[in-house]
Design a protein around this motif. Structure first.
Motif, PDB file in Angstrom:
ATOM      1  N   SER A   1      -1.871  19.422 -37.033  1.00  0.00           N
ATOM      2  CA  SER A   1      -2.451  20.689 -37.527  1.00  0.00           C
ATOM      3  C   SER A   1      -3.908  20.832 -37.064  1.00  0.00           C
ATOM      4  CB  SER A   1      -2.391  20.736 -39.061  1.00  0.00           C
ATOM      5  OG  SER A   1      -3.376  19.876 -39.587  1.00  0.00           O
TER       6      SER A   1
ATOM      7  N   ASN B   1     -10.583  16.721 -37.540  1.00  0.00           N
ATOM      8  CA  ASN B   1     -10.913  15.318 -37.876  1.00  0.00           C
ATOM      9  C   ASN B   1     -11.059  14.488 -36.595  1.00  0.00           C
ATOM     10  OD1 ASN B   1     -10.727  15.979 -40.558  1.00  0.00           O
ATOM     11  ND2 ASN B   1      -8.741  14.995 -40.904  1.00  0.00           N
TER      12      ASN B   1
ATOM     13  N   GLN C   1      12.851  15.674 -31.588  1.00  0.00           N
ATOM     14  CA  GLN C   1      11.829  14.726 -32.020  1.00  0.00           C
ATOM     15  C   GLN C   1      11.968  14.445 -33.518  1.00  0.00           C
ATOM     16  OE1 GLN C   1       7.915  16.447 -32.145  1.00  0.00           O
ATOM     17  NE2 GLN C   1       6.866  14.480 -32.038  1.00  0.00           N
TER      18      GLN C   1
ATOM     19  N   PHE D   1      10.138  12.671 -35.946  1.00  0.00           N
ATOM     20  CA  PHE D   1       8.951  11.991 -36.484  1.00  0.00           C
ATOM     21  C   PHE D   1       8.724  12.377 -37.950  1.00  0.00           C
ATOM     22  CE2 PHE D   1       6.087  10.824 -32.569  1.00  0.00           C
ATOM     23  CZ  PHE D   1       7.137  10.130 -32.009  1.00  0.00           C
ATOM     24  N   SER D   2       8.490  13.694 -38.193  1.00  0.00           N
ATOM     25  CA  SER D   2       8.078  14.142 -39.535  1.00  0.00           C
ATOM     26  C   SER D   2       9.179  13.911 -40.565  1.00  0.00           C
ATOM     27  CB  SER D   2       7.747  15.637 -39.512  1.00  0.00           C
ATOM     28  OG  SER D   2       6.775  15.907 -38.545  1.00  0.00           O
TER      29      SER D   2
ATOM     30  N   GLU E   1      -6.511  21.361 -38.765  1.00  0.00           N
ATOM     31  CA  GLU E   1      -7.450  20.578 -39.595  1.00  0.00           C
ATOM     32  C   GLU E   1      -7.502  19.138 -39.094  1.00  0.00           C
ATOM     33  OE1 GLU E   1      -5.056  22.520 -40.867  1.00  0.00           O
ATOM     34  OE2 GLU E   1      -6.277  24.148 -41.681  1.00  0.00           O
TER      35      GLU E   1
ATOM     36  N   TRP F   1      11.774  19.339 -40.181  1.00  0.00           N
ATOM     37  CA  TRP F   1      11.144  20.230 -39.188  1.00  0.00           C
ATOM     38  C   TRP F   1      11.622  19.913 -37.770  1.00  0.00           C
ATOM     39  CZ3 TRP F   1       9.719  23.771 -42.132  1.00  0.00           C
ATOM     40  CH2 TRP F   1       8.982  23.527 -43.287  1.00  0.00           C
TER      41      TRP F   1
ATOM     42  N   GLY G   1       3.841  14.015 -42.716  1.00  0.00           N
ATOM     43  CA  GLY G   1       3.579  14.957 -41.629  1.00  0.00           C
ATOM     44  C   GLY G   1       2.261  14.568 -40.988  1.00  0.00           C
ATOM     45  N   SER G   2       1.156  15.083 -41.535  1.00  0.00           N
ATOM     46  CA  SER G   2      -0.167  14.666 -41.043  1.00  0.00           C
ATOM     47  C   SER G   2      -0.336  13.164 -41.233  1.00  0.00           C
ATOM     48  CB  SER G   2      -1.269  15.397 -41.811  1.00  0.00           C
ATOM     49  OG  SER G   2      -1.110  16.783 -41.690  1.00  0.00           O
TER      50      SER G   2
ATOM     51  N   VAL H   1      14.200  25.217 -36.743  1.00  0.00           N
ATOM     52  CA  VAL H   1      13.925  23.873 -37.275  1.00  0.00           C
ATOM     53  C   VAL H   1      15.024  23.446 -38.249  1.00  0.00           C
ATOM     54  CG1 VAL H   1      11.436  23.803 -36.948  1.00  0.00           C
ATOM     55  CG2 VAL H   1      12.365  24.964 -38.931  1.00  0.00           C
TER      56      VAL H   1
ATOM     57  N   ILE I   1      -0.031  24.563 -36.733  1.00  0.00           N
ATOM     58  CA  ILE I   1       0.468  23.465 -37.574  1.00  0.00           C
ATOM     59  C   ILE I   1       1.045  22.335 -36.713  1.00  0.00           C
ATOM     60  CG2 ILE I   1       2.127  22.821 -39.369  1.00  0.00           C
ATOM     61  CD1 ILE I   1       2.070  25.780 -40.267  1.00  0.00           C
TER      62      ILE I   1
ATOM     63  N   THR J   1      12.834  20.399 -34.511  1.00  0.00           N
ATOM     64  CA  THR J   1      13.049  21.605 -33.707  1.00  0.00           C
ATOM     65  C   THR J   1      14.287  21.460 -32.831  1.00  0.00           C
ATOM     66  OG1 THR J   1      10.679  22.007 -33.690  1.00  0.00           O
ATOM     67  CG2 THR J   1      11.956  23.143 -32.011  1.00  0.00           C
TER      68      THR J   1
ATOM     69  N   LYS K   1       3.215  28.985 -36.605  1.00  0.00           N
ATOM     70  CA  LYS K   1       3.461  27.551 -36.438  1.00  0.00           C
ATOM     71  C   LYS K   1       2.455  26.883 -35.510  1.00  0.00           C
ATOM     72  CE  LYS K   1       6.600  28.334 -32.544  1.00  0.00           C
ATOM     73  NZ  LYS K   1       8.000  28.503 -32.153  1.00  0.00           N
TER      74      LYS K   1
HETATM   75  C1  LIG Z   1       7.680  25.172 -36.385  1.00  0.00           C
HETATM   76  C2  LIG Z   1       7.476  23.698 -36.534  1.00  0.00           C
HETATM   77  C3  LIG Z   1       8.175  22.838 -35.710  1.00  0.00           C
HETATM   78  C4  LIG Z   1       8.030  21.460 -35.858  1.00  0.00           C
HETATM   79  N1  LIG Z   1       8.797  20.626 -35.086  1.00  0.00           N
HETATM   80  C5  LIG Z   1       8.769  19.297 -35.319  1.00  0.00           C
HETATM   81  C6  LIG Z   1       9.666  18.422 -34.618  1.00  0.00           C
HETATM   82  O1  LIG Z   1      10.441  18.849 -33.768  1.00  0.00           O
HETATM   83  N2  LIG Z   1       9.645  17.105 -34.916  1.00  0.00           N
HETATM   84  C7  LIG Z   1       8.784  16.585 -35.841  1.00  0.00           C
HETATM   85  O2  LIG Z   1       8.794  15.375 -36.036  1.00  0.00           O
HETATM   86  N3  LIG Z   1       7.931  17.389 -36.542  1.00  0.00           N
HETATM   87  C8  LIG Z   1       7.906  18.729 -36.292  1.00  0.00           C
HETATM   88  N4  LIG Z   1       7.066  19.560 -36.994  1.00  0.00           N
HETATM   89  C9  LIG Z   1       6.269  18.988 -38.070  1.00  0.00           C
HETATM   90  C10 LIG Z   1       4.775  19.036 -37.841  1.00  0.00           C
HETATM   91  O3  LIG Z   1       4.383  18.014 -36.965  1.00  0.00           O
HETATM   92  C11 LIG Z   1       4.120  18.905 -39.233  1.00  0.00           C
HETATM   93  O4  LIG Z   1       4.407  20.095 -39.924  1.00  0.00           O
HETATM   94  C12 LIG Z   1       2.635  18.710 -39.150  1.00  0.00           C
HETATM   95  O5  LIG Z   1       2.330  17.447 -38.645  1.00  0.00           O
HETATM   96  C13 LIG Z   1       1.978  18.864 -40.548  1.00  0.00           C
HETATM   97  O6  LIG Z   1       2.620  18.059 -41.481  1.00  0.00           O
HETATM   98  P1  LIG Z   1       3.179  18.655 -42.872  1.00  0.00           P
HETATM   99  O7  LIG Z   1       3.986  19.872 -42.579  1.00  0.00           O
HETATM  100  O8  LIG Z   1       3.838  17.551 -43.619  1.00  0.00           O
HETATM  101  O9  LIG Z   1       1.891  19.142 -43.663  1.00  0.00           O
HETATM  102  P2  LIG Z   1       0.816  18.201 -44.486  1.00  0.00           P
HETATM  103  O10 LIG Z   1       0.562  17.003 -43.706  1.00  0.00           O
HETATM  104  O11 LIG Z   1       1.435  18.059 -45.867  1.00  0.00           O
HETATM  105  O12 LIG Z   1      -0.394  19.149 -44.505  1.00  0.00           O
HETATM  106  C14 LIG Z   1      -0.539  20.261 -45.411  1.00  0.00           C
HETATM  107  C15 LIG Z   1      -1.923  20.885 -45.168  1.00  0.00           C
HETATM  108  O13 LIG Z   1      -2.956  19.915 -45.473  1.00  0.00           O
HETATM  109  C16 LIG Z   1      -3.802  19.719 -44.345  1.00  0.00           C
HETATM  110  N5  LIG Z   1      -4.186  18.305 -44.248  1.00  0.00           N
HETATM  111  C17 LIG Z   1      -3.368  17.213 -44.322  1.00  0.00           C
HETATM  112  N6  LIG Z   1      -4.066  16.074 -44.175  1.00  0.00           N
HETATM  113  C18 LIG Z   1      -5.361  16.427 -43.985  1.00  0.00           C
HETATM  114  C19 LIG Z   1      -6.574  15.693 -43.757  1.00  0.00           C
HETATM  115  N7  LIG Z   1      -6.563  14.363 -43.660  1.00  0.00           N
HETATM  116  N8  LIG Z   1      -7.735  16.379 -43.594  1.00  0.00           N
HETATM  117  C20 LIG Z   1      -7.744  17.757 -43.645  1.00  0.00           C
HETATM  118  N9  LIG Z   1      -6.614  18.505 -43.885  1.00  0.00           N
HETATM  119  C21 LIG Z   1      -5.447  17.859 -44.032  1.00  0.00           C
HETATM  120  C22 LIG Z   1      -2.973  20.131 -43.146  1.00  0.00           C
HETATM  121  O14 LIG Z   1      -3.776  20.550 -42.076  1.00  0.00           O
HETATM  122  C23 LIG Z   1      -2.153  21.281 -43.704  1.00  0.00           C
HETATM  123  O15 LIG Z   1      -2.907  22.483 -43.692  1.00  0.00           O
HETATM  124  C24 LIG Z   1       7.146  20.942 -36.840  1.00  0.00           C
HETATM  125  C25 LIG Z   1       6.423  21.836 -37.656  1.00  0.00           C
HETATM  126  C26 LIG Z   1       6.572  23.188 -37.504  1.00  0.00           C
HETATM  127  C27 LIG Z   1       5.782  24.114 -38.412  1.00  0.00           C
END
Ligand SMILES: Cc1cc2nc3c(=O)[nH]c(=O)nc-3n(C[C@H](O)[C@H](O)[C@H](O)COP(=O)(O)OP(=O)(O)OC[C@H]3O[C@@H](n4cnc5c(N)ncnc54)[C@H](O)[C@@H]3O)c2cc1C
Length: 398
Positions: A383, A389, A126, A128-129, A385, A159, A134-135, A211, A379, A161, A376
């Protein structure tokens, strides 16, 4: 609302349970019980066994290999699979890109990809990120510039996987850089053998490689590999993410892990009584079991409602939060149960900490990496959080 299974559903549960008992290869079951890392071959082998039985993609339309089971039967199937405990079919194909292709793909894409996804002939990942997306996924920056019959893709995903195993990646890309955020995004299927793709591992805290970063440098993708319409990728991604949260509560997995926890706690300890005889430890296990029972009731209510409504429920966000908190709590208790064997041994040169414990008995080795790895679950899949929302908006109407 009746939360009990019908006689037909109980007979079905027994059939699935017997299949899981007889068909799951013992070495794979052992790895699952002991929370060891699975190899690619384990997952491929098991998915092909399921596919031969017609059960690899139960939720797909019957025409593409689905079973036509009710939501309750699908729930029972997953519960039995997780309790066996057996590996899930590879989610990136079966739960993510497969349903997107079924709903929005061309006939050619369906014919080419769906049977190979069901049989795990192609391993999907996948894309996406991204760093900085991410979020807030809609701020993704990977571009896809149209050039004749192709897109030329440039950018970076992260990230990702099991990208190291992948034959294909499904990606969100920006085909229209002028359009605002969500509107300029398209959904592409990209062959990982295409020149210009580089996969770089990210070393994780458990010592494993799960990852990756994936780089795209002038990667040419035929336009026919776009799913649906250009610039409608965000709609398809939302559909996919809704599916990603289904079954994420992993109640069966937590039940299997608690069973294992009790086995470990009952073991003789040199110079001390078994941990299970310690009332405070028993209280901790009971507390997590009570939470799990409550979650199971909530899950059954959601499933029973689906029996009537036949559509996804925003309550899946509640299941995701509680389910991941319980999975993490059990991983913490497992760590507590093995006591000093949980200590990492940094001086052990090439310690593969999942499969070769540097100290203590062999079965204890995977449990500290498992604890770290399981951070993980709160997350990914959005996530916890972000789930809060969603609950605030979709359930509480805030
Ligand atoms: C082990 C693992 C496997 C993964 N595999 C894949 C994959 O195969 N393909 C893929 O595309 N992605 C993958 N991901 C990515 C995953 O979807 C993202 O890590 C996740 O969406 C969070 O994005 P970020 O890491 O950029 O954190 P951020 O978005 O930067 O968030 C950092 C922190 O801020 C908080 N936060 C952010 N925005 C808000 C808000 N609006 N309100 C409240 N809190 C907030 C979050 O909850 C988090 O605690 C994987 C992640 C992990 C850890």
């Amino acid at each position: 609302m009746d939360l009990r299974f019908t006689p037909d559903e109980i007979a079905f549960r027994d059939e699935v349970r017997a299949f899981m008992r007889d068909a799951l290869p013992a070495p794979i079951r052992r790895k699952m019980v002991e929370a060891r890392r699975l190899e690619k071959d384990d997952i491929v082998t098991w998915q092909r066994i399921l596919n031969a039985r017609g059960w690899a993609v139960p939720h797909w339309p019957v025409a593409w290999g689905g079973t036509g089971w009710s939501p309750v039967k699908q729930y029972i199937f997953h519960e039995e699979l997780q309790q066996a405990p057996a590996p899930d079919p590879l989610p990136f194909g079966v739960n993510m890109v497969g349903p997107v292709i079924i709903a929005f793909g061309s006939e050619a894409q369906k014919r080419r990809h769906l049977p190979r996804i069901a049989n795990l002939d192609d391993w999907w990942c996948q894309g996406f990120s991204e760093p900085g997306a991410g979020s807030d996924l809609a701020s993704l920056k990977t571009t896809a510039r149209r050039d004749g019959d192709s897109y030329v893709v440039n950018g970076q995903k992260t990230w990702t996987t099991t990208a190291q195993y992948a034959d294909w990646i499904f990606c969100l890309v920006r085909a229209d850089p002028a359009a605002k955020k969500q509107q300029g995004i398209s959904f592409l299927l990209i062959d990982m053998k295409t020149p210009g793709i580089t996969v770089r591992p990210i070393q994780t805290i458990d010592g494993g490689r799960e990852v990756n970063e994936v780089f795209f440098d002038d990667v040419r993708v035929p336009v026919e590999n776009r799913v649906g319409e250009e610039n409608r990728g965000w709609d398809y991604a939302k559909f996919l993410l809704g599916n990603e949260r289904t079954g994420i509560a992993r109640i069966g997995t937590s039940k299997a892990r608690i069973r294992r926890l009790k086995e470990i706690a009952a073991l003789e300890r040199a110079g001390d009584k078994p941990l299970i005889e310690d009332e405070r430890f028993r209280t901790k296990i009971a507390a997590v079991e009570v939470e799990l029972k409550a979650l199971e009731m909530t899950q059954l209510r959601v499933v029973a409602a689906a029996r009537e409504r036949n559509e996804p429920d925003p309550a899946s966000s509640i299941l995701k939060i509680k389910g991941s908190e319980i999975q993490q709590a059990v991983s913490e208790l497992l760590l507590e149960a093995i006591g000093p064997y949980a200590l990492p041994e940094e001086t052990h040169d090439d310690a593969d900490r999942w499969n070769e414990p540097p100290i203590g008995p062999e079965w204890a080795g995977p449990l500290a990496p498992h604890y770290f790895n399981w951070r993980k679950v709160s997350i990914y899949g959005g996530s916890n959080e972000i789930q809060k929302n969603i609950i605030a908006k979709a359930i509480l109407g805030l």
